[in-house]
Motif scaffolding. Structure first.
Motif, PDB file in Angstrom:
ATOM      1  N   HIS A  61       8.885   5.574  -7.611  1.00  0.00           N
ATOM      2  CA  HIS A  61       8.617   4.871  -6.357  1.00  0.00           C
ATOM      3  C   HIS A  61       9.603   5.244  -5.247  1.00  0.00           C
ATOM      4  O   HIS A  61       9.838   4.456  -4.327  1.00  0.00           O
ATOM      5  CB  HIS A  61       8.596   3.352  -6.579  1.00  0.00           C
ATOM      6  N   ASN A  83       5.831   4.126   0.409  1.00  0.00           N
ATOM      7  CA  ASN A  83       5.378   2.880   1.031  1.00  0.00           C
ATOM      8  C   ASN A  83       5.640   2.948   2.532  1.00  0.00           C
ATOM      9  O   ASN A  83       6.334   3.846   3.023  1.00  0.00           O
ATOM     10  CB  ASN A  83       6.019   1.652   0.369  1.00  0.00           C
ATOM     11  N   GLU A 112       0.853  -1.185   0.000  1.00  0.00           N
ATOM     12  CA  GLU A 112       0.000   0.000   0.000  1.00  0.00           C
ATOM     13  C   GLU A 112       0.887   1.233   0.000  1.00  0.00           C
ATOM     14  O   GLU A 112       2.027   1.203   0.488  1.00  0.00           O
ATOM     15  CB  GLU A 112      -0.887  -0.005   1.257  1.00  0.00           C
ATOM     16  N   VAL A 113       0.384   2.305  -0.561  1.00  0.00           N
ATOM     17  CA  VAL A 113       1.071   3.592  -0.534  1.00  0.00           C
ATOM     18  C   VAL A 113       0.344   4.500   0.448  1.00  0.00           C
ATOM     19  O   VAL A 113      -0.899   4.541   0.470  1.00  0.00           O
ATOM     20  CB  VAL A 113       1.098   4.236  -1.939  1.00  0.00           C
ATOM     21  N   ASP A 139      -5.592   8.515  -5.336  1.00  0.00           N
ATOM     22  CA  ASP A 139      -5.122   8.170  -6.685  1.00  0.00           C
ATOM     23  C   ASP A 139      -4.095   9.182  -7.174  1.00  0.00           C
ATOM     24  O   ASP A 139      -3.071   8.797  -7.768  1.00  0.00           O
ATOM     25  CB  ASP A 139      -6.302   8.123  -7.659  1.00  0.00           C
ATOM     26  N   ARG A 198      -0.797   8.610  -5.353  1.00  0.00           N
ATOM     27  CA  ARG A 198      -0.123   7.407  -5.873  1.00  0.00           C
ATOM     28  C   ARG A 198       0.514   7.681  -7.231  1.00  0.00           C
ATOM     29  O   ARG A 198       1.607   7.181  -7.530  1.00  0.00           O
ATOM     30  CB  ARG A 198      -1.107   6.249  -5.961  1.00  0.00           C
ATOM     31  N   THR A 246       4.842  11.059   0.826  1.00  0.00           N
ATOM     32  CA  THR A 246       4.099   9.933   0.288  1.00  0.00           C
ATOM     33  C   THR A 246       5.076   8.834  -0.091  1.00  0.00           C
ATOM     34  O   THR A 246       6.091   9.100  -0.739  1.00  0.00           O
ATOM     35  CB  THR A 246       3.279  10.349  -0.951  1.00  0.00           C
ATOM     36  N   TYR A 300       3.724   9.410  -6.752  1.00  0.00           N
ATOM     37  CA  TYR A 300       4.708   8.442  -6.243  1.00  0.00           C
ATOM     38  C   TYR A 300       5.268   7.607  -7.401  1.00  0.00           C
ATOM     39  O   TYR A 300       6.486   7.400  -7.495  1.00  0.00           O
ATOM     40  CB  TYR A 300       4.038   7.554  -5.192  1.00  0.00           C
ATOM     41  N   ARG A 301       4.395   7.142  -8.296  1.00  0.00           N
ATOM     42  CA  ARG A 301       4.869   6.379  -9.457  1.00  0.00           C
ATOM     43  C   ARG A 301       5.766   7.239 -10.334  1.00  0.00           C
ATOM     44  O   ARG A 301       6.817   6.786 -10.802  1.00  0.00           O
ATOM     45  CB  ARG A 301       3.680   5.866 -10.259  1.00  0.00           C
TER      46      ARG A 301
END
Length: 465
Positions: free
Chosen positions: A258, A310, A198-199, A247, A250, A308, A253-254
């Motif tokens: 990551h 993991n 999960e993030v 969303d 995330r 933000t 983050y991507r």
């Protein structure tokens, strides 16, 4: 080897190259002569060592526990280094198995590459070995989880006679093995429950401590994971509240490959408090390097920002530095009253502190000797750093002694892997399964081979022999 059983020992900042004794990680206690340490390369070698040892045996991983937990004293005793028995073994859809000597940072890295995480939130330091973290009840933060040991599904263990046993969740002694203090056998493999990664976005705030006794529970009920640092002298709290990322979060983050995303907007709301804390630390420690590790553990609170990432990127942010760390679990139902008592005591005595009170709450644990056994709990953490010459300030030591005594009076249970004064606790009253644990020990290790002077006093004082 160490004779300091309940106090806070002086640290040796520099060891001679000719030193013949083995020291713990903090270099404040000797564990054994170097000639007494053995490092089995396989489970079979470990079995043979236990079968043929005529003395007592203790185990080491990263050697981060107080020396009294690890030390051996007689010439025929052995200190077994488990670092060779490490690495990922196997996995399935819901679990992963690791050798017990694997460091937590490797466990987390492997799981992250698999797109999995442990349901238990991590602690701040990830250099511990898996077996060491389990044996001492290591935990993270968040009421929706408990200790790492609560995510174990099975243990493979070599017993004192060299035989091998497996303990799974159907075994009647499983909950004794989860937090074993290294006294039941030598764990060689652990299968852990996992879930999809999960993030999280962790929101950081500086808030007043005026209503901390009421706010703490709300913070923990509202957030997936929560942690707080309380500065009583400044009546301020630095709060982390982590929530599952949106969303959009995330996606950022991507896009950041990551890696941890640090928001551009920062807050200086803690800066004055941190400057005062650093002043106290400099006065106490006389450490000349103002960018040294002890000071970096505090300066990170300045100009803070939301992040933000993991769960391991967000929470494994600790800086491993030698210290005296006392951590006491209080039942969550009593936390408000305990905070009020600490406030009254602090106002009356103005104790000397150079680090905030760390507040981490967890859910109830199944482990018989977990400080949070069958009850939601808040762990109160207290830290005093060593001075440049390896000493501790008298004021800092006095603060630790007084605060531990106070929390022991409130029914607190100490973290097994940190410092505590065993004379303050009535173990059987605190742990209803204490005698059952001792009975399991008698069945698995009737000769008390997996023991030392400290564990003998601890366990023999808690159960009739």
């Amino acid at each position: 080897m160490t004779t300091n059983t309940s106090g806070y020992p002086r640290r040796q900042p520099q060891l001679s190259p000719q030193e013949t004794r083995l020291w713990n990680w903090a270099q404040n206690a000797t564990l054994a002569e170097k000639s007494q340490q053995v490092r089995p390369a396989s489970e079979k070698e470990l079995q043979a060592l236990l079968q043929h040892c005529r003395g007592q045996v203790r185990l080491t991983g990263s050697k981060m526990s107080p020396g009294r937990m690890l030390s051996v004293s007689k010439r025929e005793d052995l200190l077994i280094d488990m670092s060779a028995l490490r690495g990922f073994i196997s996995s399935d859809e819901h679990s992963a198995t690791f050798a017990a000597g694997t460091q937590l940072n490797e466990v987390y890295r492997v799981l992250n590459e698999m797109g999995r995480i442990l349901p238990a939130s991590p602690g701040v330091i990830d250099e511990q070995t898996l077996a060491g973290a389990l044996a001492t009840g290591t935990h993270g933060q968040g009421l929706g989880q408990s200790s790492i040991g609560d995510e174990a599904l099975s243990f493979r263990m070599v017993l004192a006679d060299g035989s091998v046993r497996t303990f799974d969740r159907q075994h009647p002694w499983f909950h004794a093995v989860q937090v074993s203090l290294g006294c039941l056998g030598v764990i060689t493999e652990v299968t852990l429950r996992t879930r999809p990664a999960e993030v999280y976005t962790c929101f950081k705030h500086a808030v007043s401590a005026d209503t901390l006794e009421n706010d703490l529970l709300k913070w923990n009920r509202d957030a997936a994971l929560s942690k707080a640092w309380w500065f009583p002298g400044e009546d301020q709290v630095h709060l982390w509240s982590a929530h599952v990322a949106t969303d959009a979060e995330r996606a950022r983050y991507r896009d950041n490959q990551h890696e941890l995303v640090v928001q551009e907007q920062t807050s200086d709301a803690m800066n004055q408090t941190i400057d005062q804390t650093l002043k106290e630390m400099h006065s106490d420690t006389q450490i000349t390097d103002k960018n040294g590790k002890p000071f970096r553990t505090v300066t990170r609170f300045k100009d803070f920002s939301d992040v933000t990432g993991n769960v391991y990127q967000v929470f494994c942010r600790g800086i491993a530095t030698p210290q005296i760390n006392v951590e006491i679990a209080i039942p969550l139902a009593r936390v408000g009253a305990v905070i009020k008592r600490i406030k009254r005591w602090h106002q009356l005595t103005q104790p000397h502190m150079h680090y905030p009170v760390i507040l981490r709450c967890t859910g109830a644990s199944e482990s018989w000797l977990s400080p949070s056994w069958q009850q939601e709990s808040c762990f109160f953490g207290f830290v005093v750093y060593y001075a440049e010459d390896g000493t501790l300030s008298a004021e800092g030591v006095d603060f630790l002694r007084q605060i531990e005594k106070m929390l022991a009076e409130e029914g607190g249970r100490p973290h097994w892997g940190k410092y505590f004064d065993a004379s303050l606790y009535q173990w059987q009253a605190l742990y209803p399964k204490w005698q059952e644990f001792c009975a399991v020990r008698e069945a698995l290790d009737p000769q008390h081979k997996l023991s030392n002077a400290f564990s003998e006093r601890l366990l023999n004082g808690g159960a009739e022999r």
